[in-house]
Structure formats: structure tokens, C-alpha cells
Motif scaffolding. Structure first.
Motif, PDB file in Angstrom:
ATOM      1  N   ALA A  23       0.427  -1.316   0.148  1.00 17.63           N
ATOM      2  CA  ALA A  23      -0.146  -0.478   0.082  1.00 17.63           C
ATOM      3  C   ALA A  23       0.570   1.119  -0.328  1.00 17.63           C
ATOM      4  O   ALA A  23       0.739   2.076  -0.440  1.00 17.63           O
ATOM      5  CB  ALA A  23      -1.212   0.339   1.042  1.00 17.63           C
ATOM      6  N   GLY A  24       2.002   1.309   0.624  1.00 17.32           N
ATOM      7  CA  GLY A  24       2.703   2.358   0.680  1.00 17.32           C
ATOM      8  C   GLY A  24       4.111   2.530  -0.369  1.00 17.32           C
ATOM      9  O   GLY A  24       4.400   3.044  -0.767  1.00 17.32           O
ATOM     10  N   GLY A  25       3.582   1.429  -1.327  1.00 20.47           N
ATOM     11  CA  GLY A  25       4.830   1.860  -2.338  1.00 20.47           C
ATOM     12  C   GLY A  25       6.084   1.656  -1.993  1.00 20.47           C
ATOM     13  O   GLY A  25       7.269   1.127  -2.774  1.00 20.47           O
ATOM     14  N   THR A  26       6.204   0.891  -1.036  1.00 19.39           N
ATOM     15  CA  THR A  26       8.267   0.664  -0.353  1.00 19.39           C
ATOM     16  C   THR A  26       7.870  -0.545  -0.576  1.00 19.39           C
ATOM     17  O   THR A  26       9.547  -0.733  -0.039  1.00 19.39           O
ATOM     18  CB  THR A  26       7.544   1.281   0.784  1.00 19.39           C
ATOM     19  OG1 THR A  26       6.764   0.215   2.066  1.00 19.39           O
ATOM     20  CG2 THR A  26       7.838   2.933   0.970  1.00 19.39           C
ATOM     21  N   LEU A  27       7.980  -2.141  -1.424  1.00 21.79           N
ATOM     22  CA  LEU A  27       7.981  -3.524  -1.352  1.00 21.79           C
ATOM     23  C   LEU A  27       9.097  -3.098  -2.712  1.00 21.79           C
ATOM     24  O   LEU A  27       8.335  -2.734  -3.958  1.00 21.79           O
ATOM     25  CB  LEU A  27       6.982  -3.829  -1.465  1.00 21.79           C
ATOM     26  CG  LEU A  27       7.612  -5.347  -1.822  1.00 21.79           C
ATOM     27  CD1 LEU A  27       7.558  -6.146  -0.648  1.00 21.79           C
ATOM     28  CD2 LEU A  27       5.880  -6.885  -2.254  1.00 21.79           C
ATOM     29  N   ALA A  28      10.035  -4.037  -2.225  1.00 19.60           N
ATOM     30  CA  ALA A  28      11.167  -3.789  -3.239  1.00 19.60           C
ATOM     31  C   ALA A  28      10.919  -5.082  -4.072  1.00 19.60           C
ATOM     32  O   ALA A  28      10.957  -5.667  -5.151  1.00 19.60           O
ATOM     33  CB  ALA A  28      11.862  -4.291  -3.034  1.00 19.60           C
ATOM     34  N   ALA A 121      16.600  -1.239  -3.389  1.00 20.00           N
ATOM     35  CA  ALA A 121      16.325  -2.015  -2.357  1.00 20.00           C
ATOM     36  C   ALA A 121      17.473  -1.377  -1.036  1.00 20.00           C
ATOM     37  O   ALA A 121      18.403  -1.092  -1.220  1.00 20.00           O
ATOM     38  CB  ALA A 121      16.147  -3.506  -1.667  1.00 20.00           C
ATOM     39  N   ASP A 122      16.195  -1.192  -0.187  1.00 21.03           N
ATOM     40  CA  ASP A 122      17.867  -0.408   0.477  1.00 21.03           C
ATOM     41  C   ASP A 122      17.641  -1.249   2.187  1.00 21.03           C
ATOM     42  O   ASP A 122      18.466  -0.781   3.551  1.00 21.03           O
ATOM     43  CB  ASP A 122      17.434   1.103   0.731  1.00 21.03           C
ATOM     44  CG  ASP A 122      16.287   1.780   1.437  1.00 21.03           C
ATOM     45  OD1 ASP A 122      15.450   1.238   1.307  1.00 21.03           O
ATOM     46  OD2 ASP A 122      16.179   2.956   1.377  1.00 21.03           O
ATOM     47  N   THR A 123      16.582  -1.831   2.366  1.00 20.18           N
ATOM     48  CA  THR A 123      16.613  -2.531   3.891  1.00 20.18           C
ATOM     49  C   THR A 123      15.467  -3.602   3.628  1.00 20.18           C
ATOM     50  O   THR A 123      15.104  -4.108   2.662  1.00 20.18           O
ATOM     51  CB  THR A 123      15.061  -1.625   4.574  1.00 20.18           C
ATOM     52  OG1 THR A 123      15.627  -0.457   4.654  1.00 20.18           O
ATOM     53  CG2 THR A 123      14.601  -2.349   5.581  1.00 20.18           C
ATOM     54  N   VAL A 124      16.299  -4.695   4.402  1.00 20.09           N
ATOM     55  CA  VAL A 124      15.341  -5.731   4.762  1.00 20.09           C
ATOM     56  C   VAL A 124      14.836  -6.397   6.155  1.00 20.09           C
ATOM     57  O   VAL A 124      15.289  -5.887   6.930  1.00 20.09           O
ATOM     58  CB  VAL A 124      17.119  -6.805   4.708  1.00 20.09           C
ATOM     59  CG1 VAL A 124      17.181  -7.087   3.141  1.00 20.09           C
ATOM     60  CG2 VAL A 124      17.823  -6.901   5.441  1.00 20.09           C
ATOM     61  N   TYR A 125      13.388  -7.154   5.450  1.00 21.93           N
ATOM     62  CA  TYR A 125      12.920  -7.253   6.679  1.00 21.93           C
ATOM     63  C   TYR A 125      12.676  -8.683   7.065  1.00 21.93           C
ATOM     64  O   TYR A 125      12.311  -9.183   6.384  1.00 21.93           O
ATOM     65  CB  TYR A 125      11.284  -6.234   6.325  1.00 21.93           C
ATOM     66  CG  TYR A 125      10.971  -5.971   7.840  1.00 21.93           C
ATOM     67  CD1 TYR A 125       9.604  -7.350   8.319  1.00 21.93           C
ATOM     68  CD2 TYR A 125      10.115  -5.190   8.090  1.00 21.93           C
ATOM     69  CE1 TYR A 125       9.494  -7.356   9.482  1.00 21.93           C
ATOM     70  CE2 TYR A 125       9.308  -5.066   8.971  1.00 21.93           C
ATOM     71  CZ  TYR A 125       8.696  -6.603   9.979  1.00 21.93           C
ATOM     72  OH  TYR A 125       8.017  -6.437  10.937  1.00 21.93           O
ATOM     73  N   LEU A 407       5.213   0.695   9.328  1.00 19.05           N
ATOM     74  CA  LEU A 407       5.723   0.892   8.322  1.00 19.05           C
ATOM     75  C   LEU A 407       5.642   2.587   8.840  1.00 19.05           C
ATOM     76  O   LEU A 407       6.943   2.844   8.055  1.00 19.05           O
ATOM     77  CB  LEU A 407       3.969   0.748   7.589  1.00 19.05           C
ATOM     78  CG  LEU A 407       5.676   1.473   5.603  1.00 19.05           C
ATOM     79  CD1 LEU A 407       6.947   0.832   5.292  1.00 19.05           C
ATOM     80  CD2 LEU A 407       4.246   1.717   4.492  1.00 19.05           C
ATOM     81  N   GLU A 408       5.281   3.121   9.589  1.00 18.43           N
ATOM     82  CA  GLU A 408       4.914   4.345   9.815  1.00 18.43           C
ATOM     83  C   GLU A 408       5.991   4.784  10.904  1.00 18.43           C
ATOM     84  O   GLU A 408       7.167   5.192  10.757  1.00 18.43           O
ATOM     85  CB  GLU A 408       3.811   5.308  10.793  1.00 18.43           C
ATOM     86  CG  GLU A 408       3.803   6.605  11.276  1.00 18.43           C
ATOM     87  CD  GLU A 408       2.862   6.224  11.642  1.00 18.43           C
ATOM     88  OE1 GLU A 408       3.191   7.790  12.400  1.00 18.43           O
ATOM     89  OE2 GLU A 408       1.473   6.077  11.523  1.00 18.43           O
ATOM     90  N   ILE A 409       6.728   4.006  11.388  1.00 15.75           N
ATOM     91  CA  ILE A 409       8.033   4.087  12.665  1.00 15.75           C
ATOM     92  C   ILE A 409       8.839   3.703  11.695  1.00 15.75           C
ATOM     93  O   ILE A 409      10.239   4.266  11.659  1.00 15.75           O
ATOM     94  CB  ILE A 409       7.909   3.465  13.321  1.00 15.75           C
ATOM     95  CG1 ILE A 409       6.727   3.706  14.200  1.00 15.75           C
ATOM     96  CG2 ILE A 409       8.680   3.019  14.140  1.00 15.75           C
ATOM     97  CD1 ILE A 409       6.133   2.484  15.874  1.00 15.75           C
ATOM     98  N   LEU A 410       8.957   2.397  10.172  1.00 17.85           N
ATOM     99  CA  LEU A 410      10.396   1.955  10.386  1.00 17.85           C
ATOM    100  C   LEU A 410      10.667   3.308   8.582  1.00 17.85           C
ATOM    101  O   LEU A 410      12.086   3.420   9.169  1.00 17.85           O
ATOM    102  CB  LEU A 410      10.087   1.259   9.736  1.00 17.85           C
ATOM    103  CG  LEU A 410       9.931   0.286   9.977  1.00 17.85           C
ATOM    104  CD1 LEU A 410       9.698  -0.855   8.804  1.00 17.85           C
ATOM    105  CD2 LEU A 410      11.450  -0.034  10.105  1.00 17.85           C
ATOM    106  N   THR A 411       9.492   3.938   8.950  1.00 18.84           N
ATOM    107  CA  THR A 411       9.573   5.759   7.811  1.00 18.84           C
ATOM    108  C   THR A 411      10.456   6.624   8.182  1.00 18.84           C
ATOM    109  O   THR A 411      10.770   8.429   8.149  1.00 18.84           O
ATOM    110  CB  THR A 411       9.017   6.105   6.583  1.00 18.84           C
ATOM    111  OG1 THR A 411       7.318   6.223   7.848  1.00 18.84           O
ATOM    112  CG2 THR A 411       8.633   4.663   5.834  1.00 18.84           C
TER     113      THR A 411
END
Length: 416
Positions: A23-28, A121-125, A407-411
């Protein structure tokens, strides 16, 4: 921020994070082992129950952002059915859970250079037991490592379980694999946490379990969501005085979830107007449980809708766990109008409005369990209103909120 999310089996909390990233367009990319295509024609050839099991591996991911690594997971699922169970033996088998996690982790790590170049991609979860190779490669590439710890950190869990093995030796075989984990596996868990830049957990019990050296790391604590349609269950009916009070326990039938303490509490009470109902997988022969407590009702595992129906037939939900992360079954029970009787170590202390949605009792206290069960027996007329408040309280916990808060806290730039 562009995130590579990885988990081999994709449970409900993983799906919430995945939905928020999409939804946030942040998935690689989302990496998992198996993924079902619900439109595949061959699914109609499967028996209904097997088809439903397979469809649980369906993910709502945009085209080109789903990567599967299926072979060891297929082996883990199929080999025991072919009489080759030795291949899934704990930490030893080619297709054991541990081997599958490590193989999956290594496969994700190999993809990171390509994803950094093509998707920025700059983050791995990643999640416990499936993060070491991923984090090691991510660090080499300068990527941020987010570590999701859904259950208490291994040092805390192992310490509590070893104490349980001494406190209730007859129940030691039901404590599960945690006390049998090898030194190498425990070292991998430690190294995963060392490499993590951010730690995500579902509650204070998990976060408090972190070792002192890790508590300075940035953390995200967000409780899991409740089942969809949580407010739609039928109103709780008054408990008929002519039948016993039905107290429900759901989970693996072992002492990690405090079942031995619950048995002792029921033995202490010795009340014919109390019926203990167990739903879950036995971890010992059924004769063992009958020896510990002869009179209980055992219900075999069943599809989820039937689990909810069973909950509605009961009056109180009890889970006196010693070690958990956050047991999702608590909010499922609340969604069906059951007040709770739980310990803080379930990870659900925030679910208890004392005397309104249920009661919180200490771990390892059959006496406290017996006292509160007596209260429910003596105050049956109060249970419907407690069930209503439990259901209402559970509506405040949604999976959408869980994913969006993480997601909000991660950003947040302070965590960058």
C-alpha cells in the motif's frame, strides 16, 4: 525506503506487513517458499481440505515482486506423508524446519545485490531463524536490517523452559524443541540480533526478553491484530446454570502453554460444574493427559471456522502460558465473546481490563488460576457482559493498524 521482506511460510502478521508495504509503495520484493495461484484450474482437482490448505499460501503481491524458493519446504511437507519422516528430524534432516529456514535465508541473501541494483532496495525485513545470511549480505551492501522477533528471545525462553523441566519433570517431553536446540542454532539466533538495526516485537513480554546489550537498539512494539469481522459474532448468551461452565484451552498441549498448571488448578477445584475443553495437538500420548487429569473434553484440530464455532460454545478462555510471543488465539477467543484468563507471558497483558475483559494471573500459579475459575463459577451472570466488553476491546486491534504502524515507524527519519 524500498524493503525486501522475507518469510518462508507467510503467517498472518507477515501478511499485514506485506499489505502495508504494498500500500505504501515501499515493497521491493517478497520472498517466501511456496505461493499459490488461486485462479489455477488444477486446484479444482484437489480435495476441499487440501485445496484450502494450499490456498493459505496465497499472497496479494504485485506482479514481479514475489519470489519463491520452494524445494525444501515441499520436502518438509511431503516426505513425512511418504513414510520418510527421518528427513524432517529436528536440526538433522535435509528437509527439517531448521534446514528449510537456513536454505531459504541463503537464497534470499543471494538475491540482495540484484535487488539493490534493480529496485534500489535499501532495507531487509526478516524473521527469527531466517535472517542470518540475509543480514550478513545486507550489511556488506550497506542495507538496513529489520529483525522481527515474534516470540520471546531465546535466552529468556530457554531459561524458563529449563526451569519448567525441573518444576514439572513429567511434563518435560511436552516443552518442545526449544530446550533441544543445538549450540550452533542458538549462536545463529544471537548473531541475527547482533546484526539487527531495528527490532520489531508484538508486546512488552518479547521486548523485555531482549538481553541488556540489545536494548539500546531502536525497537518497534506493535500488538498483533484481531480477526477480521471481530465485532460480528453473536452476542454471548447467559451461561445456563444446568450445565457446567465450559473453560476452553487452545494450543499445543504442553507445559510451554501452562497446561500442567491448568490441570492442577482444575484438580484442586474438583468441581463437577466445570468442564475443561482442550483443542490442540497432543505432544504426548493421550494416556499421559488422562493420567494427569482424567476428566476433560478433547477436541481434535479442525478448520478455522469450526474453531470459532467451538469458541462460541464455551464460556471462558484460559491460556496460562510460560513462554509466548503474542498468542493470536486470545484475540480470536475475544472476538467470539469469551473473557480471558491469561498470564502476562502470553504477550496479551494489554488485552486485560481487569474484571471487565478477564483476569491476569501470574505464571506458575495453579492457586491463582483456581481462584479466578471459582470467581467465574460463582459469577456466571457477569460472563455475558465481560464477553461483550472483550469483543469490543478486541476491535481496537486490527491488522491494518498493525502493518501501518510498523511501516510508519520504519519510515521515521530517526530510525534511518
Amino acid at each position: 525506503m524500498k524493503v525486501v521482506l522475507s518469510h518462508p511460510t507467510g503467517n498472518r502478521n507477515v501478511r499485514a506487513i506485506l499489505a502495508a508495504l504494498c500500500a505504501g509503495g515501499t515493497l521491493a520484493e517478497f520472498d517466501t517458499t511456496l505461493a499459490a495461484d488461486p485462479t489455477a484450474a488444477w486446484l479444482r482437482l484437489l480435495p476441499p481440505r487440501l485445496r484450502q490448505e494450499w490456498l493459505r499460501r496465497t499472497y496479494a503481491v504485485p506482479a514481479g515482486q514475489l519470489q519463491t524458493h520452494p524445494w525444501r519446504e515441499l520436502g518438509r511437507l511431503l516426505l513425512p506423508r511418504l513414510g520418510l519422516g527421518h528427513h524432517v528430524r529436528h536440526e538433522q534432516g535435509w528437509a527439517s524446519m531448521d534446514a528449510m529456514y537456513q536454505s531459504f535465508d541463503q537464497a534470499v541473501a543471494r538475491r540482495l545485490p540484484q535487488l539493490q541494483a534493480s529496485q534500489q532496495a535499501d532495507t531487509v525485513y526478516a524473521y527469527e531463524d531466517g535472517a542470518l545470511a540475509t543480514f550478513t549480505q545486507a550489511k556488506a551492501l550497506g542495507m538496513r536490517c529489520v529483525y522481527d522477533l515474534p516470540i520471546a528471545y531465546w535466552e529468556t525462553g530457554r531459561h524458563l523452559m529449563l526451569e519448567e523441566a525441573e518444576r514439572r519433570p513429567a511434563w518435560a517431553p511436552t516443552l518442545g524443541g526449544g530446550i533441544r536446540d543445538s549450540a550452533a542454532k542458538l549462536a545463529r539466533k544471537t548473531r541475527e540480533l547482533e546484526l539487527a538495526d531495528v527490532v520489531v516485537g508484538p508486546g512488552s513480554f518479547v521486548m523485555d526478553s531482549l538481553p541488556a546489550w540489545a536494548r539500546a537498539k531502536p525497537t518497534i512494539m506493535v500488538p498483533f491484530g484481531s480477526p477480521e469481522g471481530v465485532g460480528e459474532a453473536a452476542a454471548t448468551q447467559e451461561v445456563p446454570p444446568a450445565r457446567p461452565l465450559r473453560v476452553l484451552f487452545v494450543g499445543a498441549l504442553g507445559q510451554r502453554k501452562g497446561l500442567g498448571d491448568l490441570f492442577e488448578a482444575v484438580r484442586q477445584l474438583n468441581r463437577p460444574d466445570l468442564e475443561l475443553v482442550l483443542l490442540g495437538s497432543p505432544l504426548a500420548p493421550m494416556s499421559f493427559y488422562r493420567q494427569e487429569l482424567p476428566d476433560f473434553t478433547y477436541e481434535a484440530s479442525r478448520p478455522h471456522e469450526q474453531v470459532l464455532a467451538l469458541m462460541r460454545s464455551c464460556d471462558v478462555f484460559c491460556l496460562p502460558s510460560i513462554v509466548e510471543g503474542r498468542a493470536l488465539v486470545m484475540q480470536e477467543a475475544m472476538s467470539q465473546g469469551l473473557p480471558l484468563l491469561i498470564t502476562p507471558n502470553t504477550g496479551g497483558a494489554d488485552l486485560i481490563l481487569e474484571g471487565r475483559t478477564g483476569f491476569l494471573v501470574p505464571i506458575r500459579s495453579p492457586e491463582a488460576l483456581a481462584e479466578k475459575l471459582t470467581w467465574f463459577l460463582d459469577n456466571r451472570a457477569a460472563i455475558p457482559e465481560m464477553g461483550r466488553q472483550a469483543r469490543e476491546h478486541a476491535t481496537g486491534y486490527t491488522w491494518t493498524r498493525y502493518g501501518s504502524q510498523v511501516l510508519e515507524i520504519l519510515t521515521n527519519p530517526l530510525l534511518a
